[in-house]
Design a protein around this motif. Structure first.
Motif, PDB file in Angstrom:
ATOM      1  N   VAL A  53       0.760  -1.165   0.052  1.00 21.00           N
ATOM      2  CA  VAL A  53       0.053   0.051   0.078  1.00 21.00           C
ATOM      3  C   VAL A  53       0.782   1.405   0.005  1.00 21.00           C
ATOM      4  CG1 VAL A  53      -1.869  -1.041   1.004  1.00 21.00           C
ATOM      5  CG2 VAL A  53      -0.479  -0.126   2.457  1.00 21.00           C
ATOM      6  N   LEU A  54       2.138   1.079   0.211  1.00 21.84           N
ATOM      7  CA  LEU A  54       3.096   2.304  -0.094  1.00 21.84           C
ATOM      8  C   LEU A  54       3.364   2.332  -1.644  1.00 21.84           C
ATOM      9  CD1 LEU A  54       4.500   4.090   2.225  1.00 21.84           C
ATOM     10  CD2 LEU A  54       6.349   2.634   1.867  1.00 21.84           C
ATOM     11  N   GLU A  55       2.805   3.460  -2.124  1.00 21.95           N
ATOM     12  CA  GLU A  55       2.795   3.788  -3.439  1.00 21.95           C
ATOM     13  C   GLU A  55       4.161   4.546  -4.001  1.00 21.95           C
ATOM     14  OE1 GLU A  55      -0.870   4.914  -5.157  1.00 21.95           O
ATOM     15  OE2 GLU A  55      -1.746   2.986  -4.962  1.00 21.95           O
ATOM     16  N   ARG A  56       4.617   5.286  -2.832  1.00 25.37           N
ATOM     17  CA  ARG A  56       5.712   6.301  -3.129  1.00 25.37           C
ATOM     18  C   ARG A  56       7.022   6.155  -2.193  1.00 25.37           C
ATOM     19  NH1 ARG A  56       1.672  11.028  -1.746  1.00 25.37           N
ATOM     20  NH2 ARG A  56       2.152  11.423   0.453  1.00 25.37           N
ATOM     21  N   ASP A  57       8.085   6.562  -2.726  1.00 30.04           N
ATOM     22  CA  ASP A  57       9.316   6.322  -1.653  1.00 30.04           C
ATOM     23  C   ASP A  57       9.537   7.820  -0.837  1.00 30.04           C
ATOM     24  OD1 ASP A  57       9.397   3.740  -2.578  1.00 30.04           O
ATOM     25  OD2 ASP A  57      10.917   4.120  -3.950  1.00 30.04           O
ATOM     26  N   GLU A  58       9.029   8.583  -1.418  1.00 29.43           N
ATOM     27  CA  GLU A  58       9.075  10.190  -1.000  1.00 29.43           C
ATOM     28  C   GLU A  58       7.997  10.832  -0.410  1.00 29.43           C
ATOM     29  OE1 GLU A  58      11.260  11.981  -3.946  1.00 29.43           O
ATOM     30  OE2 GLU A  58      13.098  10.921  -3.686  1.00 29.43           O
ATOM     31  N   ASN A  59       8.201  12.041   0.411  1.00 28.44           N
ATOM     32  CA  ASN A  59       6.951  12.596   0.636  1.00 28.44           C
ATOM     33  C   ASN A  59       5.931  11.696   1.563  1.00 28.44           C
ATOM     34  OD1 ASN A  59       7.944  14.912  -0.585  1.00 28.44           O
ATOM     35  ND2 ASN A  59       7.088  14.282  -2.442  1.00 28.44           N
ATOM     36  N   ILE A  60       6.576  10.938   2.553  1.00 31.20           N
ATOM     37  CA  ILE A  60       5.743   9.995   3.238  1.00 31.20           C
ATOM     38  C   ILE A  60       5.464  10.790   4.640  1.00 31.20           C
ATOM     39  CG2 ILE A  60       5.604   7.775   4.535  1.00 31.20           C
ATOM     40  CD1 ILE A  60       7.607   6.738   2.376  1.00 31.20           C
ATOM     41  N   LYS A  61       4.232  10.878   4.819  1.00 30.23           N
ATOM     42  CA  LYS A  61       3.653  11.442   6.420  1.00 30.23           C
ATOM     43  C   LYS A  61       3.174  10.414   7.101  1.00 30.23           C
ATOM     44  CE  LYS A  61       4.226  15.821   4.838  1.00 30.23           C
ATOM     45  NZ  LYS A  61       5.106  16.961   5.549  1.00 30.23           N
ATOM     46  N   LEU A  62       3.336  10.707   8.472  1.00 27.26           N
ATOM     47  CA  LEU A  62       2.789   9.798   9.492  1.00 27.26           C
ATOM     48  C   LEU A  62       1.844  10.680  10.494  1.00 27.26           C
ATOM     49  CD1 LEU A  62       5.822   7.896  10.860  1.00 27.26           C
ATOM     50  CD2 LEU A  62       4.469   7.282   9.038  1.00 27.26           C
ATOM     51  N   THR A  63       0.640  10.254  10.548  1.00 26.69           N
ATOM     52  CA  THR A  63      -0.147  10.840  11.677  1.00 26.69           C
ATOM     53  C   THR A  63      -0.142   9.646  13.147  1.00 26.69           C
ATOM     54  OG1 THR A  63      -1.735  11.464  10.104  1.00 26.69           O
ATOM     55  CG2 THR A  63      -2.547  11.416  12.472  1.00 26.69           C
ATOM     56  N   LEU A  64       0.523  10.530  13.959  1.00 28.08           N
ATOM     57  CA  LEU A  64       0.750  10.139  15.371  1.00 28.08           C
ATOM     58  C   LEU A  64      -0.666  10.084  16.338  1.00 28.08           C
ATOM     59  CD1 LEU A  64       3.915  11.768  16.668  1.00 28.08           C
ATOM     60  CD2 LEU A  64       3.631   9.681  15.076  1.00 28.08           C
ATOM     61  N   PRO A  65      -0.860   9.018  17.201  1.00 26.96           N
ATOM     62  CA  PRO A  65      -1.844   9.112  18.123  1.00 26.96           C
ATOM     63  C   PRO A  65      -2.006  10.675  18.620  1.00 26.96           C
ATOM     64  CG  PRO A  65      -0.474   7.200  18.606  1.00 26.96           C
ATOM     65  CD  PRO A  65       0.234   8.075  17.602  1.00 26.96           C
ATOM     66  N   GLY A  66      -3.177  10.908  18.248  1.00 29.56           N
ATOM     67  CA  GLY A  66      -3.824  12.426  18.818  1.00 29.56           C
ATOM     68  C   GLY A  66      -3.774  13.278  17.706  1.00 29.56           C
ATOM     69  N   GLY A  67      -3.227  12.988  16.700  1.00 32.44           N
ATOM     70  CA  GLY A  67      -3.511  13.678  15.443  1.00 32.44           C
ATOM     71  C   GLY A  67      -2.467  14.458  14.817  1.00 32.44           C
ATOM     72  N   GLN A  68      -1.073  14.554  15.605  1.00 40.63           N
ATOM     73  CA  GLN A  68       0.042  15.185  15.057  1.00 40.63           C
ATOM     74  C   GLN A  68       0.685  14.687  13.780  1.00 40.63           C
ATOM     75  OE1 GLN A  68       3.276  15.303  17.604  1.00 40.63           O
ATOM     76  NE2 GLN A  68       4.537  16.607  16.092  1.00 40.63           N
ATOM     77  N   SER A  69       0.819  15.455  12.649  1.00 42.88           N
ATOM     78  CA  SER A  69       1.378  14.967  11.401  1.00 42.88           C
ATOM     79  C   SER A  69       2.888  15.225  11.085  1.00 42.88           C
ATOM     80  CB  SER A  69       1.032  15.617   9.972  1.00 42.88           C
ATOM     81  OG  SER A  69       1.415  15.362   9.075  1.00 42.88           O
TER      82      SER A  69
END
Length: 302
Positions: A53-69
């Motif tokens: 499901v990881l379609e790109r190798d760059e510009n990857i973002k995570l959303t942490l518990p609580g909503g911080q990106s």
């Protein structure tokens, strides 16, 4: 008089706590697909997620518990085991309580993911627990674990937890959208190799192959009287097969005396453990049976 807590309420509270604890080490992964997926904080600063499901190798973002990106970088990916590894700054995020476990059919389990930092859970049982198997891309998965639950695509790459709250695998969607799990032992092996090298090495024959499908010799007779084998259509000039003397037009019929019927049979035999092994290839060359020894190399990174 204080009324006793009903068993159902106690069970409900207990399962909710298991999910909350597991979700504290999960993130949402934004890697370019139609929807975000989930990831597990496997080791400090290291996220494991589903490679497919990881379609790109760059510009990857995570959303942490609580909503911080926050941003993440790709360490490496292994399509053969469906494991991708990301690196990020954990900033106090706990790691998952991962453990190797021998799951049994009928065991109660939970699939836990992260929907933009909010826990997402599904409850079910282990439908089938089997031995090691090969993925369609040739990776060795230590145990076959099929789940009887409805896995939300957002939860793919999230945690499979047992009744003790231990993370015993990563949830993925297999053929026909059936929920499967990659066991912790397979994930650990992939993570070690990806952290060390950025890729999971595999065996390399150095030959382009195609199915037999009625191939015939120049005289019009069948290339193989048994209809078995794969045809060599290309040979890497710097590869193991060329050094061993394999030629375009050879028909590979066996591998260490094991019959070869499909190209996939060869791919399944080229796992990481095959690098450096000497293989006896059974051939038909010009209508004559022969045997060729090939020392397998490591697949180059293109």
């Amino acid at each position: 008089m204080i009324e006793p807590i009903s068993p159902l309420v106690a069970l409900s509270d207990s399962t909710a706590k298991l999910v909350e604890h597991a979700a504290s080490s999960l993130v949402s992964v934004h890697g370019g697909s139609r929807w975000h997926s989930s990831g597990i904080h496997w080791r400090s600063g290291i996220i494991v997620t589903a490679e497919e499901v990881l379609e790109r190798d760059e510009n990857i973002k995570l959303t942490l518990p609580g909503g911080q990106s926050i941003d993440a970088s790709l360490v490496g990916r292994d399509p053969t085991t469906d494991v991708a590894v990301l690196r990020f700054q954990p900033d106090g995020l706990p790691t998952a309580a991962a453990a190797a476990a021998s799951l049994r059919a009928g065991e109660a389990i939970f699939a836990v993911g992260s929907d933009e930092g909010t826990p997402l859970a599904a409850f079910g049982i282990v439908a089938l627990a089997g031995g090691a198997w090969r993925s369609s891309r040739g990776g060795t998965i230590d145990n076959f674990i099929r789940l009887d639950l409805a896995l939300n695509p957002v939860a793919e790459g999230g945690a499979l937890i047992d009744a003790q709250g231990r993370v015993v695998g990563m949830t993925v969607l297999g053929p026909r959208r059936r929920a499967l799990a990659i066991p912790t032992s397979t994930i650990e092996r992939a993570v070690d190799q990806l952290l060390a090298r950025g890729h999971v090495f595999r065996g390399y024959l150095g030959a382009g192959l195609r199915p037999l499908r009625g191939e015939r010799r120049q005289d019009g007779s069948p290339a193989s009287s048994s209809g078995r084998g794969v045809l060599v259509v290309d040979v890497d000039p710097e590869g193991p097969s060329r050094r061993a003397g394999l030629l375009v037009g050879d028909l590979i019929t066996s591998w260490n005396d094991k019959p070869i019927d499909r190209v996939r049979d060869v791919m399944h035999l080229l796992g990481p453990e095959s690098v450096g092994n000497t293989v006896d290839l059974g051939l038909i060359r010009g209508g004559v049976s022969a045997t060729l020894q090939v020392i397998l190399g490591e697949r180059p990174i293109r």
